[in-house]
Design a protein around this motif. Structure first.
Motif, mmCIF file in Angstrom:
data_model
loop_
_atom_site.group_PDB
_atom_site.id
_atom_site.type_symbol
_atom_site.label_atom_id
_atom_site.label_comp_id
_atom_site.label_asym_id
_atom_site.label_seq_id
_atom_site.Cartn_x
_atom_site.Cartn_y
_atom_site.Cartn_z
ATOM 1 N N SER A 150 11.511 24.733 -19.924
ATOM 2 C CA SER A 150 11.236 24.265 -18.560
ATOM 3 C C SER A 150 9.989 24.948 -18.015
ATOM 4 C CB SER A 150 12.435 24.565 -17.658
ATOM 5 O OG SER A 150 13.563 23.834 -18.058
ATOM 6 N N ALA A 151 9.447 24.373 -16.974
ATOM 7 C CA ALA A 151 8.170 24.839 -16.457
ATOM 8 C C ALA A 151 8.256 25.214 -14.990
ATOM 9 C CB ALA A 151 7.105 23.752 -16.663
ATOM 10 N N VAL A 152 7.227 25.869 -14.547
ATOM 11 C CA VAL A 152 7.085 26.202 -13.135
ATOM 12 C C VAL A 152 5.601 26.147 -12.823
ATOM 13 C CG1 VAL A 152 6.953 28.699 -13.546
ATOM 14 C CG2 VAL A 152 7.749 27.858 -11.336
ATOM 15 N N GLU A 153 5.276 25.741 -11.619
ATOM 16 C CA GLU A 153 3.854 25.633 -11.273
ATOM 17 C C GLU A 153 3.526 26.531 -10.091
ATOM 18 O OE1 GLU A 153 4.294 21.525 -8.626
ATOM 19 O OE2 GLU A 153 3.147 21.542 -10.485
ATOM 20 N N PRO A 154 2.282 27.014 -10.039
ATOM 21 C CA PRO A 154 1.869 27.836 -8.888
ATOM 22 C C PRO A 154 2.144 27.114 -7.580
ATOM 23 C CG PRO A 154 0.206 27.881 -10.607
ATOM 24 C CD PRO A 154 1.196 26.826 -11.006
ATOM 25 N N HIS A 155 2.564 27.896 -6.604
ATOM 26 C CA HIS A 155 3.014 27.303 -5.346
ATOM 27 C C HIS A 155 2.209 27.878 -4.187
ATOM 28 C CE1 HIS A 155 5.775 25.577 -2.433
ATOM 29 N NE2 HIS A 155 5.860 26.750 -1.843
ATOM 30 N N GLU A 156 1.674 26.991 -3.348
ATOM 31 C CA GLU A 156 0.978 27.426 -2.136
ATOM 32 C C GLU A 156 2.011 27.632 -1.033
ATOM 33 O OE1 GLU A 156 -2.557 25.967 0.949
ATOM 34 O OE2 GLU A 156 -2.297 24.972 -1.008
ATOM 35 N N VAL A 157 2.154 28.867 -0.610
ATOM 36 C CA VAL A 157 3.214 29.233 0.324
ATOM 37 C C VAL A 157 2.917 28.718 1.730
ATOM 38 C CG1 VAL A 157 4.440 31.171 1.402
ATOM 39 C CG2 VAL A 157 3.828 31.266 -1.029
ATOM 40 N N ASP A 158 3.922 28.098 2.331
ATOM 41 C CA ASP A 158 3.846 27.661 3.720
ATOM 42 C C ASP A 158 4.306 28.829 4.596
ATOM 43 O OD1 ASP A 158 4.313 26.631 6.269
ATOM 44 O OD2 ASP A 158 5.123 24.726 5.533
ATOM 45 N N ARG A 159 3.355 29.555 5.176
ATOM 46 C CA ARG A 159 3.676 30.774 5.915
ATOM 47 C C ARG A 159 4.513 30.489 7.163
ATOM 48 N NH1 ARG A 159 3.410 34.857 2.478
ATOM 49 N NH2 ARG A 159 1.533 34.693 1.179
ATOM 50 N N ASP A 160 4.289 29.367 7.792
ATOM 51 C CA ASP A 160 5.097 29.026 8.966
ATOM 52 C C ASP A 160 6.562 28.844 8.574
ATOM 53 O OD1 ASP A 160 2.894 29.119 10.627
ATOM 54 O OD2 ASP A 160 2.499 26.969 10.500
ATOM 55 N N HIS A 161 6.779 28.212 7.422
ATOM 56 C CA HIS A 161 8.136 28.016 6.911
ATOM 57 C C HIS A 161 8.813 29.368 6.679
ATOM 58 C CE1 HIS A 161 10.851 25.993 3.644
ATOM 59 N NE2 HIS A 161 11.424 25.972 4.820
ATOM 60 N N VAL A 162 8.064 30.286 6.102
ATOM 61 C CA VAL A 162 8.600 31.624 5.822
ATOM 62 C C VAL A 162 8.924 32.359 7.117
ATOM 63 C CG1 VAL A 162 8.103 33.860 4.785
ATOM 64 C CG2 VAL A 162 7.390 31.763 3.620
ATOM 65 N N GLU A 163 8.006 32.298 8.067
ATOM 66 C CA GLU A 163 8.215 33.030 9.323
ATOM 67 C C GLU A 163 9.429 32.503 10.087
ATOM 68 O OE1 GLU A 163 6.818 35.827 10.365
ATOM 69 O OE2 GLU A 163 5.879 35.773 8.381
ATOM 70 N N ARG A 164 9.662 31.198 9.999
ATOM 71 C CA ARG A 164 10.848 30.647 10.654
ATOM 72 C C ARG A 164 12.123 31.208 10.025
ATOM 73 N NH1 ARG A 164 7.592 25.952 10.709
ATOM 74 N NH2 ARG A 164 8.610 25.101 8.835
ATOM 75 N N LEU A 165 12.129 31.323 8.715
ATOM 76 C CA LEU A 165 13.299 31.877 8.038
ATOM 77 C C LEU A 165 13.490 33.350 8.405
ATOM 78 C CD1 LEU A 165 15.457 31.319 5.622
ATOM 79 C CD2 LEU A 165 13.919 32.839 4.373
ATOM 80 N N VAL A 166 12.401 34.108 8.386
ATOM 81 C CA VAL A 166 12.474 35.534 8.719
ATOM 82 C C VAL A 166 13.047 35.716 10.116
ATOM 83 C CG1 VAL A 166 11.086 37.589 9.198
ATOM 84 C CG2 VAL A 166 10.649 36.244 7.132
ATOM 85 N N GLY A 167 12.580 34.908 11.056
ATOM 86 C CA GLY A 167 13.102 35.003 12.413
ATOM 87 C C GLY A 167 14.543 34.566 12.524
ATOM 88 N N GLU A 168 14.887 33.470 11.841
ATOM 89 C CA GLU A 168 16.251 32.937 11.913
ATOM 90 C C GLU A 168 17.276 33.923 11.369
ATOM 91 O OE1 GLU A 168 18.963 29.609 9.590
ATOM 92 O OE2 GLU A 168 16.776 29.357 9.616
ATOM 93 N N LEU A 169 16.952 34.582 10.257
ATOM 94 C CA LEU A 169 17.907 35.473 9.597
ATOM 95 C C LEU A 169 17.735 36.946 9.978
ATOM 96 C CD1 LEU A 169 18.007 33.951 5.978
ATOM 97 C CD2 LEU A 169 19.473 33.435 7.939
ATOM 98 N N GLY A 170 16.723 37.226 10.793
ATOM 99 C CA GLY A 170 16.512 38.603 11.219
ATOM 100 C C GLY A 170 16.120 39.533 10.081
ATOM 101 N N LEU A 171 15.174 39.107 9.268
ATOM 102 C CA LEU A 171 14.780 39.883 8.088
ATOM 103 C C LEU A 171 13.700 40.912 8.372
ATOM 104 C CD1 LEU A 171 14.611 36.959 5.465
ATOM 105 C CD2 LEU A 171 16.580 38.340 6.141
#
Length: 355
Positions: A150-171
């Protein structure tokens, strides 16, 4: 070539992502690719978003009808799941097209099922296994799978998506350990929870986030978290779209599987330089070999806790294993290379048919 991909799963897991990766690679190489899938499912949606023709149907009779009616319009029929290869070979007398099967599991075939499974597998024109572990059972039954990982490809991170998760879960301000696995028996979430509990006895600087859909071990898992007093440490985040973004905030990625043909989620961790602690189940042992992470025996929650602590505290070890893992994944699990290997098999089948 005109290639039909078959995947009828309800959800979105590693096999569905690999199906889409195959489709991208085949199209990029200049071939026409279509998909037969479950109507209304996430794979149909994502394939459509990327401009692929997706034939969504609702049940097995509709799959059989499509293959019987339209299968002969393709050069290759590529089944990505155990269920769909059944329908592909059952209709072979009608569509007369080569069938390729990618085996993505490592389950042992039950003795009373060997005759049926063996008969089905022998009607496949090209049998692909995604790891040595996935190839073990077909080899035992006398087949000779081709290994295409199986394969995996380089991923361009969506920083807004990450920040929403960090805020939601209190990380904020915490080290983040995580897994991505359904709450089912094969993934052994109870061992993972106990490992996190052991780690929490000695430190309070982290949270553990469990991404993945529910399953037959969900109730027990939630009860174990409460029994160990981990409600503020062990967080159930459920299924999340775009989970590849979240690896950018992980300090350690953990897998506790009892059965695993490959464990493609560890490849995302490798690609984003996240150290991995994993059981040695199936293909995970292959992926983490040669110092590419920490391997533990299945069910050994104490060893997993020690491995997580080492990845958090030993900077030199972390740097070494993540470099080894990154170099490996870019060489052995490249999407373009995976596509090239499949296409070489497809071309071989068509040349044999023409001859």
């Amino acid at each position: 070539m005109k290639i039909l991909q078959l995947n009828f799963e309800k959800g979105w897991r590693g096999g569905e992502r690999q199906t889409l990766y195959c489709m991208r690679a085949f199209r990029a190489a200049g071939h026409q690719v279509e998909l037969l899938c479950r109507a209304g499912g996430p794979l149909e949606s994502r394939a459509g978003e990327e401009g692929f023709v997706a034939h969504g149907v609702r049940n097995v009779p509709a799959q059989l009808a499509f293959l019987a009616r339209a299968g002969r319009g393709y050069d290759i029929i590529h089944a990505q799941t155990a269920n769909t290869v059944t329908w592909a070979v059952l209709t072979k007398a009608l569509h007369h097209r080569p069938v390729v099967f990618s085996r993505r599991t490592s389950f042992v075939v039950e003795p009373n099922e060997e005759w049926k499974t063996g008969a089905k597998w022998r009607r496949v024109d090209c049998f692909v296994a995604i790891s040595e572990m996935a190839a073990a059972e077909p080899r035992r039954l006398g087949l000779h799978p081709v290994i295409i990982r199986s394969a995996v490809e380089p991923h361009e991170v969506d920083r807004d998506h990450v920040e929403r998760l960090v805020g939601e879960l209190g990380l904020q301000g915490k080290k983040v350990l995580a897994t991505s696995a359904a709450l089912i028996r094969d993934k052994d979430p109870l061992t993972l929870i106990r490992a996190v509990g052991e780690l929490a006895r000695t430190r309070g600087d982290f949270v553990f986030v469990h991404f993945g859909a529910g399953g037959d071990r969900e109730a027990e898992s939630r009860a174990e978290v409460h029994a160990l007093g981990l409600q503020d440490v062990y967080l159930f985040a459920g299924f999340r779209k775009g989970i590849e973004d979240f690896y950018s905030v992980f300090d350690v990625f953990v897998m506790s599987s009892q059965e695993e043909a490959l464990g493609s989620s560890v490849l995302d961790a490798f690609l984003q330089h996240v150290p991995v602690v994993s059981t040695d189940a199936g293909g995970l042992k292959e992926s983490l070999a040669d110092g590419r992470g920490v391997l533990c025996a299945t069910g050994d929650w104490q060893a997993m806790a020690q491995g997580m602590a080492r990845c958090l505290d030993d900077a030199a070890f972390r740097a070494d294993c993540t470099k080894r893992a990154y170099d490996y994944v870019r060489t052995e699990h490249d999407v373009t290379e995976m596509g090239r290997r499949y296409l070489a098999q497809f071309e071989r089948l068509l040349a044999a048919k023409a001859g």
